[in-house]
Design an enzyme around this catalytic site. Structure first.
Site, PDB file in Angstrom:
ATOM      1  N   PHE A 173       0.809  -1.222   0.000  1.00  0.00           N
ATOM      2  CA  PHE A 173       0.000   0.000   0.000  1.00  0.00           C
ATOM      3  C   PHE A 173       0.840   1.268   0.000  1.00  0.00           C
ATOM      4  O   PHE A 173       0.372   2.335  -0.345  1.00  0.00           O
ATOM      5  CB  PHE A 173      -0.936   0.008   1.230  1.00  0.00           C
ATOM      6  CG  PHE A 173      -0.265   0.439   2.511  1.00  0.00           C
ATOM      7  CD1 PHE A 173      -0.087   1.785   2.792  1.00  0.00           C
ATOM      8  CD2 PHE A 173       0.224  -0.487   3.424  1.00  0.00           C
ATOM      9  CE1 PHE A 173       0.545   2.199   3.968  1.00  0.00           C
ATOM     10  CE2 PHE A 173       0.861  -0.088   4.588  1.00  0.00           C
ATOM     11  CZ  PHE A 173       1.027   1.261   4.860  1.00  0.00           C
ATOM     12  N   CYS A 178       9.396   1.915   3.325  1.00  0.00           N
ATOM     13  CA  CYS A 178      10.256   0.770   3.661  1.00  0.00           C
ATOM     14  C   CYS A 178      11.677   1.226   3.940  1.00  0.00           C
ATOM     15  O   CYS A 178      12.457   0.495   4.531  1.00  0.00           O
ATOM     16  CB  CYS A 178      10.252  -0.237   2.530  1.00  0.00           C
ATOM     17  SG  CYS A 178      10.764   0.509   0.994  1.00  0.00           S
ATOM     18  N   GLU A 234      -4.940  -3.607  -2.057  1.00  0.00           N
ATOM     19  CA  GLU A 234      -6.381  -3.333  -2.065  1.00  0.00           C
ATOM     20  C   GLU A 234      -6.710  -2.064  -1.290  1.00  0.00           C
ATOM     21  O   GLU A 234      -7.835  -1.572  -1.356  1.00  0.00           O
ATOM     22  CB  GLU A 234      -7.149  -4.544  -1.499  1.00  0.00           C
ATOM     23  CG  GLU A 234      -6.899  -4.854  -0.020  1.00  0.00           C
ATOM     24  CD  GLU A 234      -5.603  -5.607   0.261  1.00  0.00           C
ATOM     25  OE1 GLU A 234      -4.678  -5.569  -0.565  1.00  0.00           O
ATOM     26  OE2 GLU A 234      -5.519  -6.223   1.353  1.00  0.00           O
ATOM     27  N   GLU A 261       8.748  -4.078  13.163  1.00  0.00           N
ATOM     28  CA  GLU A 261       8.699  -2.990  12.191  1.00  0.00           C
ATOM     29  C   GLU A 261       7.440  -2.187  12.500  1.00  0.00           C
ATOM     30  O   GLU A 261       6.328  -2.677  12.310  1.00  0.00           O
ATOM     31  CB  GLU A 261       8.622  -3.547  10.766  1.00  0.00           C
ATOM     32  CG  GLU A 261       8.532  -2.440   9.741  1.00  0.00           C
ATOM     33  CD  GLU A 261       8.306  -2.928   8.305  1.00  0.00           C
ATOM     34  OE1 GLU A 261       7.677  -3.975   8.105  1.00  0.00           O
ATOM     35  OE2 GLU A 261       8.756  -2.211   7.397  1.00  0.00           O
TER      36      GLU A 261
HETATM   37  P1  NAD Z   1       1.517  -6.600   3.008  1.00  0.00           P
HETATM   38  O1  NAD Z   1       2.554  -7.650   3.055  1.00  0.00           O
HETATM   39  O2  NAD Z   1       0.409  -6.632   3.989  1.00  0.00           O
HETATM   40  O3  NAD Z   1       0.800  -6.602   1.558  1.00  0.00           O
HETATM   41  C1  NAD Z   1       1.556  -6.628   0.376  1.00  0.00           C
HETATM   42  C2  NAD Z   1       0.731  -7.334  -0.697  1.00  0.00           C
HETATM   43  O4  NAD Z   1       0.466  -8.680  -0.268  1.00  0.00           O
HETATM   44  C3  NAD Z   1      -0.606  -6.676  -0.954  1.00  0.00           C
HETATM   45  O5  NAD Z   1      -0.865  -6.672  -2.348  1.00  0.00           O
HETATM   46  C4  NAD Z   1      -1.583  -7.558  -0.189  1.00  0.00           C
HETATM   47  O6  NAD Z   1      -2.867  -7.612  -0.786  1.00  0.00           O
HETATM   48  C5  NAD Z   1      -0.932  -8.921  -0.238  1.00  0.00           C
HETATM   49  N1  NAD Z   1      -1.240  -9.737   0.952  1.00  0.00           N
HETATM   50  C6  NAD Z   1      -1.493  -9.280   2.214  1.00  0.00           C
HETATM   51  N2  NAD Z   1      -1.731 -10.322   3.047  1.00  0.00           N
HETATM   52  C7  NAD Z   1      -1.607 -11.437   2.302  1.00  0.00           C
HETATM   53  C8  NAD Z   1      -1.728 -12.835   2.602  1.00  0.00           C
HETATM   54  N3  NAD Z   1      -2.015 -13.261   3.830  1.00  0.00           N
HETATM   55  N4  NAD Z   1      -1.536 -13.717   1.614  1.00  0.00           N
HETATM   56  C9  NAD Z   1      -1.243 -13.305   0.369  1.00  0.00           C
HETATM   57  N5  NAD Z   1      -1.119 -11.992   0.024  1.00  0.00           N
HETATM   58  C10 NAD Z   1      -1.296 -11.074   0.981  1.00  0.00           C
HETATM   59  O7  NAD Z   1       2.289  -5.192   3.040  1.00  0.00           O
HETATM   60  P2  NAD Z   1       1.647  -3.737   3.139  1.00  0.00           P
HETATM   61  O8  NAD Z   1       1.115  -3.543   4.501  1.00  0.00           O
HETATM   62  O9  NAD Z   1       0.787  -3.457   1.969  1.00  0.00           O
HETATM   63  O10 NAD Z   1       2.970  -2.850   2.945  1.00  0.00           O
HETATM   64  C11 NAD Z   1       3.829  -2.493   3.986  1.00  0.00           C
HETATM   65  C12 NAD Z   1       4.979  -3.455   4.096  1.00  0.00           C
HETATM   66  O11 NAD Z   1       5.696  -3.492   2.870  1.00  0.00           O
HETATM   67  C13 NAD Z   1       6.004  -3.036   5.136  1.00  0.00           C
HETATM   68  O12 NAD Z   1       6.448  -4.177   5.802  1.00  0.00           O
HETATM   69  C14 NAD Z   1       7.129  -2.439   4.303  1.00  0.00           C
HETATM   70  O13 NAD Z   1       8.407  -2.462   4.893  1.00  0.00           O
HETATM   71  C15 NAD Z   1       7.089  -3.306   3.104  1.00  0.00           C
HETATM   72  N6  NAD Z   1       7.714  -2.665   1.967  1.00  0.00           N
HETATM   73  C16 NAD Z   1       8.939  -3.111   1.595  1.00  0.00           C
HETATM   74  C17 NAD Z   1       9.581  -2.508   0.542  1.00  0.00           C
HETATM   75  C18 NAD Z   1      10.937  -2.972   0.090  1.00  0.00           C
HETATM   76  O14 NAD Z   1      11.376  -2.496  -0.916  1.00  0.00           O
HETATM   77  N7  NAD Z   1      11.583  -3.876   0.789  1.00  0.00           N
HETATM   78  C19 NAD Z   1       8.969  -1.451  -0.151  1.00  0.00           C
HETATM   79  C20 NAD Z   1       7.710  -1.034   0.259  1.00  0.00           C
HETATM   80  C21 NAD Z   1       7.083  -1.662   1.321  1.00  0.00           C
END
Ligand code: NAD
Length: 503
Positions: free
Chosen positions: A157, A289, A184, A388
């Site tokens: 997101f 991130c 989403e 985090e």
């Molecule tokens: P998230 O892991 O909750 O979601 C990421 C994606 O996975 C979304 O499209 C979501 O719909 C999907 N998802 C969520 N739960 C799922 C499940 N149980 N099974 C399958 N798919 C699932 O992450 P978020 O909250 O959207 O984003 C924040 C996180 O992303 C933080 O931990 C941040 O550090 C990380 N992030 C990392 C980087 C990087 O480059 N390393 C960059 C941006 C964000």
């Protein structure tokens, strides 16, 4: 241009085969304006069948797309670059409306994404292979790069425009077709992106968007016609995506969460370090991130640094991201805001000093706000250090020496970004050598590599062996083929060469 809108809620559907498609699964999720707390939209959640439809469209588009010459592909990428550039403000407004980040920050996000499109406009050069003449007598060997086929991206997101650009731009430039599953929570930027790509002339089916949750993600991970998956998100899901995707035979790069440290040595320019800690800790409400989460104050740096950060906090104006005077917006959801705030309570209970309490300074109203927060005297055993937090909470850990700071960073399970603040080039160089983190800043708090390097962490911040965008992005989205060739001896040619000898 905008997604379909009703008089009340904005309805956001998929984009399959070159046009919008309303979801048919009957499942949807809410989209909020985090600054007001109101629900503004509803996004369709894809079924397994709908994911299959998108993959089928991408698969059908692949043979023709990979035939496009590199010069024609580069022409189109320049058109995409120009169109996204023209619509940067439209994209940014969608980000602010659904994510909450302030407009200037949203524009910065779009800019960093556009830089990746600019990089892949050089795709004819990026796809050059290697050539060895006369490897054995009369034998030449060369390597070529070819696309993988249908590839998918699953995005978080916090960068709803930029992170998808890290993926789709190099993927399609390399000749693949693409299926995007954005977060989403803020899905509208992907819809506008799809419209812009179509307007630029991208053939139907080359870029598809399906919205959804775990059902859609699992359908991607299990789909036999998807060759590779790029994921960016939290560490537990990154690990799951990597394990599931690779066990289904896919190439996977899965970027996870982070706990980024900023080490401040006693010789550092304290004002410079404090400015950096404030902008890198609270920018985008800490939902980056690469946000700085832990300030590691070494030796005598502690008191002046905490004092300088504290002095700056009342000046950070927190408010609606659409208001040009706001410097920090709300968090993405109410639940996330409450979870972030809970670390202030647990931090204090576990022995940290609460220097600034964002619960007391958050703007009133229904928005998902938390003010800038600062915890001092944090130790590695506390929850606020171990987790985090992903919000506007900076923790200060005080350590006696450089060696203690290095060990703290290297013992942390994450390894995304790190920064060191010092005037001593020799120590900075030593740190860069010693630290087990993928991206290092020297007096730069957020060392996101420019588009012609690649982005990626180490340890629990990345599963897979390729970083994203830049040269490693091109590697990820292509496979190489080595050709060994021999031609009949020219002496046997029907063409009169004018000389008889064999060489
Ligand atoms: P998230 O892991 O909750 O979601 C990421 C994606 O996975 C979304 O499209 C979501 O719909 C999907 N998802 C969520 N739960 C799922 C499940 N149980 N099974 C399958 N798919 C699932 O992450 P978020 O909250 O959207 O984003 C924040 C996180 O992303 C933080 O931990 C941040 O550090 C990380 N992030 C990392 C980087 C990087 O480059 N390393 C960059 C941006 C964000």
């Amino acid at each position: 241009m905008s997604a379909a809108v009703t008089t009340e809620l904005k309805l956001i559907g998929h984009w399959i085969g070159g046009g919008p498609v309303r979801g048919s699964s009957g499942r949807r999720g809410p989209v909020y304006n985090p600054a007001t707390g109101e629900q503004t939209g509803e996004v369709d959640f894809a079924s397994v069948e709908e994911v299959d439809r998108a993959v089928t469209a991408a698969k059908a588009a692949f043979p023709a797309w990979r035939q496009w010459s590199l010069s024609k592909r580069a022409d189109l990428l320049f058109r995409i670059y120009n169109l996204v550039d023209e619509h940067r403000e439209d994209l940014a407004r969608l980000l602010t409306a659904e994510h909450g980040k302030v407009l200037s920050d949203a524009l910065g996000e779009v800019q960093r994404g556009i830089e990746v499109i600019e990089y892949v406009c050089g795709i004819p050069t990026l796809l050059k292979g290697g050539y060895t003449e006369q490897a054995a007598t009369g034998i030449d060997v060369y390597s070529i790069r070819q696309p993988l086929g249908v590839v998918a991206g699953i995005t978080p997101f916090n960068f709803p425009a930029m992170v998808p650009m890290w993926m789709w731009a190099p993927a399609i430039a390399c000749g693949n077709t693409f299926v995007l599953k954005p977060s989403e929570k803020d899905p509208s930027a992907s819809f506008l992106t799809a419209e812009l790509l179509k307007e630029a002339g991208l053939p139907d089916g080359v870029f598809n968007v399906i919205h959804g949750d775990k059902v859609a993600v699992d359908a991607i991970l299990e789909h036999p016609d998807i060759a590779a998956v790029s994921f960016v998100g939290s560490t537990p899901i990154a690990r799951y995506v990597y394990e599931t995707g690779t066990s289904n035979g896919k190439r996977v790069q899965a970027l996870g969460g982070a706990k980024n440290h900023m080490v401040v040595l006693p010789d550092a320019d304290i004002d410079m370090a404090a400015d950096a800690a404030v902008s890198a800790g609270y920018g985008s409400a800490g939902e980056r991130c690469m946000a700085i989460s832990v300030v590691v104050a070494v030796g005598d740096a502690g008191d002046p640094l905490v004092g300088a950060i504290k002095e700056r906090l009342p000046k950070v104006k927190v408010g609606d991201g659409m208001d040009p005077s706001s410097e920090m917006g709300p968090l993405v959801t109410r639940e996330h805001r409450d979870k972030v705030a809970s670390y202030l309570e647990s931090g204090e209970a576990q022995g940290a000093t609460l220097v600034a309490d964002g619960r007391a300074t958050a703007p009133d109203g229904g928005g998902f706000f938390l003010g800038v927060s600062l915890l001092d005297d944090v130790t590695p055993a506390m929850d606020c250090y171990r987790d985090e937090i992903f919000g506007p909470v900076l923790s200060v850990v005080r350590v006696p020496t450089y060696a203690d700071a290095l060990q703290l960073v290297n013992d942390n399970p994450y390894g995304n970004g790190v920064a060191i603040f010092t005037r001593d080039g020799g120590v900075a160089r030593r740190f860069q050598f010693d630290v087990n983190v993928g991206m290092v800043g020297v007096n730069v708090p957020i060392p996101v590599p420019v588009a012609y390097y690649s982005f990626g962490g180490w340890k629990s911040s990345l599963f897979g062996d390729r970083h994203i965008y830049g040269p490693e992005g091109i590697d990820f989205y292509t496979r190489t083929k080595a050709v060994t060739s021999r031609w009949p001896d020219p002496a046997t040619s029907k063409v009169d060469l004018g000389f008889p000898q064999t060489r």
